[in-house]
Write a protein that holds these residues in place. Structure first.
Motif, mmCIF file in Angstrom:
data_model
loop_
_atom_site.group_PDB
_atom_site.id
_atom_site.type_symbol
_atom_site.label_atom_id
_atom_site.label_comp_id
_atom_site.label_asym_id
_atom_site.label_seq_id
_atom_site.Cartn_x
_atom_site.Cartn_y
_atom_site.Cartn_z
ATOM 1 N N LEU A 19 48.032 36.661 42.503
ATOM 2 C CA LEU A 19 47.981 38.036 41.979
ATOM 3 C C LEU A 19 49.176 38.252 41.055
ATOM 4 C CD1 LEU A 19 46.932 40.013 45.171
ATOM 5 C CD2 LEU A 19 45.525 39.396 43.196
ATOM 6 N N GLY A 20 49.320 37.393 40.080
ATOM 7 C CA GLY A 20 50.436 37.400 39.139
ATOM 8 C C GLY A 20 50.759 35.968 38.783
ATOM 9 N N LEU A 34 49.494 37.906 31.580
ATOM 10 C CA LEU A 34 49.069 36.738 32.345
ATOM 11 C C LEU A 34 47.957 35.991 31.631
ATOM 12 C CD1 LEU A 34 48.979 38.397 35.873
ATOM 13 C CD2 LEU A 34 50.784 36.950 34.904
ATOM 14 N N VAL A 43 47.285 30.803 37.509
ATOM 15 C CA VAL A 43 47.702 32.006 36.797
ATOM 16 C C VAL A 43 49.154 31.815 36.394
ATOM 17 C CG1 VAL A 43 48.042 34.501 36.905
ATOM 18 C CG2 VAL A 43 46.080 33.460 38.064
ATOM 19 N N ASP A 70 45.522 39.561 32.012
ATOM 20 C CA ASP A 70 46.067 40.834 32.493
ATOM 21 C C ASP A 70 46.482 41.700 31.339
ATOM 22 O OD1 ASP A 70 47.060 42.814 34.234
ATOM 23 O OD2 ASP A 70 49.072 41.982 34.048
ATOM 24 N N HIS A 94 39.667 40.001 38.381
ATOM 25 C CA HIS A 94 40.855 39.985 39.234
ATOM 26 C C HIS A 94 40.407 39.861 40.683
ATOM 27 C CE1 HIS A 94 43.478 42.289 36.120
ATOM 28 N NE2 HIS A 94 43.395 41.011 35.852
ATOM 29 N N ILE A 98 47.044 43.573 40.370
ATOM 30 C CA ILE A 98 48.101 42.786 39.742
ATOM 31 C C ILE A 98 49.345 43.678 39.638
ATOM 32 C CG2 ILE A 98 48.807 41.545 37.664
ATOM 33 C CD1 ILE A 98 46.440 40.179 39.020
#
Length: 102
Positions: A19-20, A34, A43, A70, A94, A98
């Motif tokens: 998540l990032g 991202l 990612v 992102d 996703h 994020i």
């Protein structure tokens, strides 16, 4: 004649790895935007980010295609052919919220 990507057949449906930016999350560093690898789902952060982890992932793996992730931007980039192309019909969703670090 515009240059075309010769690696479109390597694009896979992937599950994002984090998540990032994977590496920035581990070190507590910030990122701007991202990118998700469309070969394995890694990612990483963009080249405007201090870590430049998406490009580092390409150099380590030779996975040619990334997607603007992102926010989901609907474009792809081929590191080998140095060309941008449309991915709006097959964006990677996703897998959760994020966090914002910029």
């Amino acid at each position: 004649m515009p240059k075309q990507c010769t690696h479109l057949d390597t694009i896979r449906t992937v599950t994002p790895s984090a998540l990032g930016c994977e590496e920035c999350l581990k070190t507590g560093d910030a990122w701007f935007h991202l990118r998700v690898c469309r070969t394995c789902g890694h990612v990483g952060c963009c080249d405007q980010s201090p870590g430049r982890h998406a490009t580092k992932h390409y150099h380590a793996t030779q996975h040619p295609i990334i997607e603007g992730y992102d926010p989901p931007e609907g474009w792809g980039w081929c590191y080998v052919d140095k060309v941008t192309f449309d991915l709006s019909d097959r964006k990677t969703p996703h897998n959760g919220p994020i966090p914002r670090y910029y």
